[in-house]
Design a protein around this motif. Sequence first.
Motif, short mmCIF file in Angstrom:
data_model
loop_
_atom_site.label_atom_id
_atom_site.label_comp_id
_atom_site.label_asym_id
_atom_site.label_seq_id
_atom_site.Cartn_x
_atom_site.Cartn_y
_atom_site.Cartn_z
N ALA A 236 38.13 7.76 119.85
CA ALA A 236 35.72 8.05 120.01
C ALA A 236 35.84 8.48 121.31
O ALA A 236 37.20 7.82 121.95
N ALA A 237 35.18 8.75 121.75
CA ALA A 237 34.97 8.98 123.26
C ALA A 237 35.23 7.39 124.04
O ALA A 237 35.44 7.32 124.87
N GLN A 238 34.08 6.15 123.24
CA GLN A 238 33.94 5.45 123.88
C GLN A 238 34.85 3.88 123.19
O GLN A 238 34.75 2.82 123.31
N ASP A 239 35.18 4.94 121.60
CA ASP A 239 35.68 3.39 120.52
C ASP A 239 36.81 3.73 120.25
O ASP A 239 37.37 4.99 119.79
N LEU A 240 37.49 2.78 120.37
CA LEU A 240 38.98 3.12 119.07
C LEU A 240 38.93 2.63 118.17
O LEU A 240 38.95 1.00 117.97
N TYR A 241 39.66 2.99 116.76
CA TYR A 241 38.88 2.47 115.32
C TYR A 241 40.33 2.23 115.59
O TYR A 241 40.72 3.34 115.24
N ILE A 242 40.63 1.35 114.67
CA ILE A 242 41.34 0.74 113.69
C ILE A 242 41.60 0.23 112.32
O ILE A 242 41.15 -0.21 112.26
N ILE A 243 42.08 0.91 111.50
CA ILE A 243 42.23 0.52 109.55
C ILE A 243 44.06 0.46 109.63
O ILE A 243 44.62 1.45 109.73
N VAL A 255 37.37 -1.18 118.45
CA VAL A 255 38.03 -1.99 120.30
C VAL A 255 37.20 -0.81 121.00
O VAL A 255 37.57 0.22 121.20
N LYS A 256 36.62 -1.81 122.31
CA LYS A 256 36.09 -0.55 123.15
C LYS A 256 36.52 -0.54 123.82
O LYS A 256 36.99 -1.45 125.08
N VAL A 257 37.34 0.88 124.29
CA VAL A 257 37.76 1.50 125.31
C VAL A 257 37.96 2.61 125.66
O VAL A 257 37.30 3.08 124.25
N ARG A 258 37.72 3.14 126.86
CA ARG A 258 37.32 4.79 127.02
C ARG A 258 38.53 5.66 126.37
O ARG A 258 39.36 4.61 126.63
N GLN A 289 44.99 -4.91 134.99
CA GLN A 289 43.90 -4.76 135.10
C GLN A 289 43.13 -3.88 133.70
O GLN A 289 42.08 -4.24 133.50
N GLU A 290 43.63 -3.64 132.72
CA GLU A 290 43.45 -4.05 131.17
C GLU A 290 42.59 -4.89 130.27
O GLU A 290 41.87 -3.59 129.59
N GLU A 291 42.77 -5.66 130.17
CA GLU A 291 42.37 -6.41 130.04
C GLU A 291 40.77 -6.93 130.31
O GLU A 291 39.91 -6.88 130.00
N ALA A 292 40.78 -6.70 131.20
CA ALA A 292 39.32 -6.92 132.50
C ALA A 292 38.45 -5.72 132.03
O ALA A 292 37.36 -5.52 131.96
N ARG A 293 39.13 -4.62 131.48
CA ARG A 293 38.53 -3.41 131.59
C ARG A 293 38.01 -3.43 130.33
O ARG A 293 36.91 -2.65 129.60
N ARG A 294 38.91 -3.75 129.49
CA ARG A 294 38.19 -3.80 127.70
C ARG A 294 37.78 -5.22 127.53
O ARG A 294 37.95 -6.11 127.63
N GLN A 295 36.69 -4.39 126.43
CA GLN A 295 35.53 -5.15 126.34
C GLN A 295 35.82 -5.20 124.40
O GLN A 295 35.15 -4.31 123.97
N GLU A 296 36.50 -6.21 124.09
CA GLU A 296 36.53 -5.67 122.48
C GLU A 296 34.66 -5.95 122.29
O GLU A 296 34.50 -7.84 122.66
N PRO A 297 34.25 -5.80 121.59
CA PRO A 297 32.84 -6.23 120.41
C PRO A 297 33.59 -7.66 119.81
O PRO A 297 34.22 -8.15 119.37
#
Length: 297
Positions: A236-243, A255-258, A289-297
């Motif tokens: 999605a625009a702001q989240d990645l959904y993994i099943i 996962v919260k990632v743009r 820097q990816e880990e810092a940018r990504r904030q998982e709920p």
Amino acid sequence: TDQLIANKNYLSELYYQTKQLPKAEQSGNEVITLSQKIGYDLYIWETYYRFGLMYREKKDLEKSKDFLKKAVEILEKMRNSVTGGEEAKKLFSSNESKLKVYGTLIDVLFEKNDIEEALSFMQQYNLAEMQDKFKNLEIQYQDKKKQANTERSKEIKTDLLAKKQELQEQLQKSEKEQDKTKIESLKKVISVKEEEYLNFVYGESALNSYQKQLANLRKKKKDIPANMAVISYFMAAQDLYIIVATQNNISGKKVKVRKSDLDDIVTAIRNSIVVKKQGVRGNPLDLTQEEARRQEP
């Protein structure tokens, strides 16, 4: 009438944005009533989507899901008939609207912990995207039956669009000028031809396909080998959904990632692979820097 519906839809959105929810709902219901009266779907999906957001904010996830599913149904119906003039063509020239509706629905299903149904809609969206990419290709089949079906589907669609245009012209007349018998006849013909066209394209009604996908998913889970797992993604625009589905279990992760950030990472990885294959020295992929940018709920 089209302009009146557009104005009502604009008012509904304005009331929603300014938190005047009763007025937003009232104007939205007027959009639905007027649109259904003349068989005009262009703004109905927006109203259902807006209602889905409203009920989600009220924490009524079941009603939110129902309205979002209705929005998806209308979008799929429009995508397959592509009626509604230039505005409809603009809507389906990019996937932004489809992405936000499907994304919100999948997010609500995740929130309800209904992962199986979320996966069903993820698959439906991905299938629709693939069909959109290939639908304008002039494919010639060696199989005569397939080629005949392709030609027949084009004929049905052309006839369907003509009948819908004829119905629109009748419905836009004043009550006294309308030919009621012709209107009812056209509605019946359109209903039959829509089902016939969708059967040619999908082999089943696209509006009910997700239910069959869900049933098939539950059956196919049993066929997954015990030492394997099937992984599906939806961006999605702001989240990645993994099943992840196994023979006995299905689970989901958000996962919260743009989307733009993820696109950049994928492009960098592809470029890194190309550089390596071509034997060219290039800068190594930097993900520090990816880990810092990504904030998982």
